[in-house]
Design a protein around this motif. Sequence first.
Motif, PDB file in Angstrom:
ATOM      1  N   ILE A 195       0.820  -1.205   0.000  1.00  0.00           N
ATOM      2  CA  ILE A 195       0.000   0.000   0.000  1.00  0.00           C
ATOM      3  C   ILE A 195       0.859   1.263   0.000  1.00  0.00           C
ATOM      4  O   ILE A 195       0.516   2.253  -0.664  1.00  0.00           O
ATOM      5  CB  ILE A 195      -0.978  -0.004   1.201  1.00  0.00           C
ATOM      6  CG1 ILE A 195      -1.953   1.173   1.111  1.00  0.00           C
ATOM      7  CG2 ILE A 195      -0.249  -0.028   2.524  1.00  0.00           C
ATOM      8  CD1 ILE A 195      -2.877   1.136  -0.063  1.00  0.00           C
ATOM      9  N   LEU A 196       1.986   1.288   0.694  1.00  0.00           N
ATOM     10  CA  LEU A 196       2.831   2.489   0.699  1.00  0.00           C
ATOM     11  C   LEU A 196       3.501   2.731  -0.660  1.00  0.00           C
ATOM     12  O   LEU A 196       3.486   3.862  -1.159  1.00  0.00           O
ATOM     13  CB  LEU A 196       3.877   2.412   1.817  1.00  0.00           C
ATOM     14  CG  LEU A 196       3.334   2.523   3.249  1.00  0.00           C
ATOM     15  CD1 LEU A 196       4.480   2.540   4.247  1.00  0.00           C
ATOM     16  CD2 LEU A 196       2.469   3.769   3.418  1.00  0.00           C
ATOM     17  N   PRO A 197       4.089   1.715  -1.289  1.00  0.00           N
ATOM     18  CA  PRO A 197       4.592   1.941  -2.653  1.00  0.00           C
ATOM     19  C   PRO A 197       3.484   2.366  -3.625  1.00  0.00           C
ATOM     20  O   PRO A 197       3.715   3.188  -4.511  1.00  0.00           O
ATOM     21  CB  PRO A 197       5.181   0.582  -3.043  1.00  0.00           C
ATOM     22  CG  PRO A 197       5.578  -0.030  -1.740  1.00  0.00           C
ATOM     23  CD  PRO A 197       4.505   0.396  -0.771  1.00  0.00           C
ATOM     24  N   LEU A 198       2.286   1.803  -3.447  1.00  0.00           N
ATOM     25  CA  LEU A 198       1.168   2.199  -4.284  1.00  0.00           C
ATOM     26  C   LEU A 198       0.848   3.682  -4.087  1.00  0.00           C
ATOM     27  O   LEU A 198       0.707   4.439  -5.054  1.00  0.00           O
ATOM     28  CB  LEU A 198      -0.061   1.363  -3.948  1.00  0.00           C
ATOM     29  CG  LEU A 198      -1.368   1.822  -4.611  1.00  0.00           C
ATOM     30  CD1 LEU A 198      -1.391   1.416  -6.065  1.00  0.00           C
ATOM     31  CD2 LEU A 198      -2.579   1.274  -3.883  1.00  0.00           C
ATOM     32  N   LEU A 199       0.742   4.114  -2.841  1.00  0.00           N
ATOM     33  CA  LEU A 199       0.427   5.511  -2.549  1.00  0.00           C
ATOM     34  C   LEU A 199       1.505   6.439  -3.097  1.00  0.00           C
ATOM     35  O   LEU A 199       1.196   7.550  -3.553  1.00  0.00           O
ATOM     36  CB  LEU A 199       0.258   5.701  -1.043  1.00  0.00           C
ATOM     37  CG  LEU A 199      -1.080   5.212  -0.483  1.00  0.00           C
ATOM     38  CD1 LEU A 199      -1.014   5.110   1.031  1.00  0.00           C
ATOM     39  CD2 LEU A 199      -2.220   6.121  -0.912  1.00  0.00           C
ATOM     40  N   TYR A 200       2.756   6.006  -3.064  1.00  0.00           N
ATOM     41  CA  TYR A 200       3.824   6.834  -3.623  1.00  0.00           C
ATOM     42  C   TYR A 200       3.560   7.127  -5.095  1.00  0.00           C
ATOM     43  O   TYR A 200       3.782   8.253  -5.570  1.00  0.00           O
ATOM     44  CB  TYR A 200       5.174   6.137  -3.461  1.00  0.00           C
ATOM     45  CG  TYR A 200       6.328   6.905  -4.077  1.00  0.00           C
ATOM     46  CD1 TYR A 200       6.840   8.039  -3.453  1.00  0.00           C
ATOM     47  CD2 TYR A 200       6.898   6.509  -5.284  1.00  0.00           C
ATOM     48  CE1 TYR A 200       7.885   8.756  -4.015  1.00  0.00           C
ATOM     49  CE2 TYR A 200       7.957   7.208  -5.850  1.00  0.00           C
ATOM     50  CZ  TYR A 200       8.444   8.343  -5.208  1.00  0.00           C
ATOM     51  OH  TYR A 200       9.476   9.053  -5.773  1.00  0.00           O
ATOM     52  N   CYS A 201       3.077   6.131  -5.829  1.00  0.00           N
ATOM     53  CA  CYS A 201       2.853   6.298  -7.266  1.00  0.00           C
ATOM     54  C   CYS A 201       1.714   7.259  -7.577  1.00  0.00           C
ATOM     55  O   CYS A 201       1.623   7.759  -8.702  1.00  0.00           O
ATOM     56  CB  CYS A 201       2.567   4.945  -7.906  1.00  0.00           C
ATOM     57  SG  CYS A 201       3.976   3.815  -7.917  1.00  0.00           S
ATOM     58  N   PHE A 202       0.843   7.532  -6.602  1.00  0.00           N
ATOM     59  CA  PHE A 202      -0.280   8.437  -6.828  1.00  0.00           C
ATOM     60  C   PHE A 202      -0.175   9.737  -6.042  1.00  0.00           C
ATOM     61  O   PHE A 202      -0.889  10.697  -6.335  1.00  0.00           O
ATOM     62  CB  PHE A 202      -1.592   7.740  -6.485  1.00  0.00           C
ATOM     63  CG  PHE A 202      -1.929   6.614  -7.405  1.00  0.00           C
ATOM     64  CD1 PHE A 202      -2.262   6.861  -8.719  1.00  0.00           C
ATOM     65  CD2 PHE A 202      -1.886   5.304  -6.966  1.00  0.00           C
ATOM     66  CE1 PHE A 202      -2.557   5.814  -9.583  1.00  0.00           C
ATOM     67  CE2 PHE A 202      -2.183   4.258  -7.813  1.00  0.00           C
ATOM     68  CZ  PHE A 202      -2.525   4.513  -9.132  1.00  0.00           C
ATOM     69  N   ALA A 203       0.702   9.776  -5.051  1.00  0.00           N
ATOM     70  CA  ALA A 203       0.813  10.976  -4.208  1.00  0.00           C
ATOM     71  C   ALA A 203       2.043  11.804  -4.528  1.00  0.00           C
ATOM     72  O   ALA A 203       2.209  12.891  -3.977  1.00  0.00           O
ATOM     73  CB  ALA A 203       0.838  10.574  -2.726  1.00  0.00           C
ATOM     74  N   GLN A 204       2.904  11.312  -5.407  1.00  0.00           N
ATOM     75  CA  GLN A 204       4.113  12.036  -5.798  1.00  0.00           C
ATOM     76  C   GLN A 204       4.109  12.244  -7.301  1.00  0.00           C
ATOM     77  O   GLN A 204       3.994  11.278  -8.078  1.00  0.00           O
ATOM     78  CB  GLN A 204       5.365  11.245  -5.399  1.00  0.00           C
ATOM     79  CG  GLN A 204       6.680  11.898  -5.798  1.00  0.00           C
ATOM     80  CD  GLN A 204       6.966  13.150  -4.982  1.00  0.00           C
ATOM     81  OE1 GLN A 204       7.150  13.078  -3.771  1.00  0.00           O
ATOM     82  NE2 GLN A 204       7.001  14.290  -5.636  1.00  0.00           N
ATOM     83  N   LYS A 205       4.202  13.515  -7.730  1.00  0.00           N
ATOM     84  CA  LYS A 205       4.240  13.823  -9.161  1.00  0.00           C
ATOM     85  C   LYS A 205       5.422  14.733  -9.458  1.00  0.00           C
ATOM     86  O   LYS A 205       5.973  15.372  -8.566  1.00  0.00           O
ATOM     87  CB  LYS A 205       2.933  14.489  -9.607  1.00  0.00           C
ATOM     88  CG  LYS A 205       1.707  13.598  -9.447  1.00  0.00           C
ATOM     89  CD  LYS A 205       0.438  14.251  -9.971  1.00  0.00           C
ATOM     90  CE  LYS A 205       0.436  14.347 -11.477  1.00  0.00           C
ATOM     91  NZ  LYS A 205      -0.889  14.768 -12.015  1.00  0.00           N
TER      92      LYS A 205
END
Length: 351
Positions: A195-205
């Motif tokens: 879940i944390l790697p997933l969130l990184y892909c959507f919360a960091q641009k």
Amino acid sequence: METNTLPLTLDLENATFTQKEINDFEIDIKIKIDVPQKLYKYYSLSDYSLKGLKNNTLYFSHANLLNDVMDGNFMLWDMEDFITQYKKDRKINSDNDQELTIIGINQISKPILECRGILSLCGTYKNELIWAHYTNETGYCIELDTKDLKESLNDSHKSENCHFFPVSYNTLKQIDFFKYSHSKTRENKKNVSAILPLLYCFAQKDNCWKYENEWRFLLRDRKFNSISFPLEIINDEDKSQEDDRKIGGNIEINKDVISKVILAPLFFNNSRFNKEESNSDCFIYNVKNNNEGKNAKDFLDILKKSFGNKIYQVDKIIINKHVCREIKYKIEITDIGENFIKLIKKIEKNI
């Protein structure tokens, strides 16, 4: 496989994400910046946007349908340490780490993404580039009460299935997947919590998107369906079935969450209307017999029935010799006939 000790924390510029429990989806999110009281969603005038407004729904896009190719892109995961440990645990002697990486990412990401949708919002109705890019200055945006929107979504979804956060902006780089993942055993099988790697892909641009001032809801819902990756070429039959399944991204909200519907400066234009007459602040527009005119009439009919006292129009004005974008008019739609629209536009008192 050795597991990282909980809690695990992903620290980004605008928010910190912490996984404290074994449950994949229970994440504490600490937002580091002020949360806007209002958030905004921009639209062009289309059949899809009209249906959403009429049915009180917001469309949560699938990860593969976002306009940034790096959004939800798992090339942001550095899998080297994970694959090394994976091979060690399973006593794999293969040197083809690239193939194992692809297999690993597919196994981890597919079940994660097929039940998730993303709602992207902006923190202001004054965003010049978004008006241009998303509405062509002829569409509209809706103003949403942040607190009420969160409550509306949480009423229909468990809190661990609805994550709200601001996007952080920086130079994009990979993160160590193994460092931010957690493995657990279920029915004698080891599964990876990502879940944390997933969130990184959507919360960091990337920094180039900073102008969007974006806030997001990441929602887990069984109504969302799996969509193929854009670079994956599928046949027409499968594509048609995918298009039919996209309706699953429409999530119903309480209508009162929408506090304003704000028309673009060029909403009333010659592609849609002929102006029959105007008298002071009263305007009558003849609706053109084309798709543009039909969509505009249907849209205004929805507004009259459901958002009568919430209709505004933004425009460019001069404040202290500077050009600014502000809400200039309050609009009352007084009558809609078969071929005409009658409305009153009054200048807002604070202008």
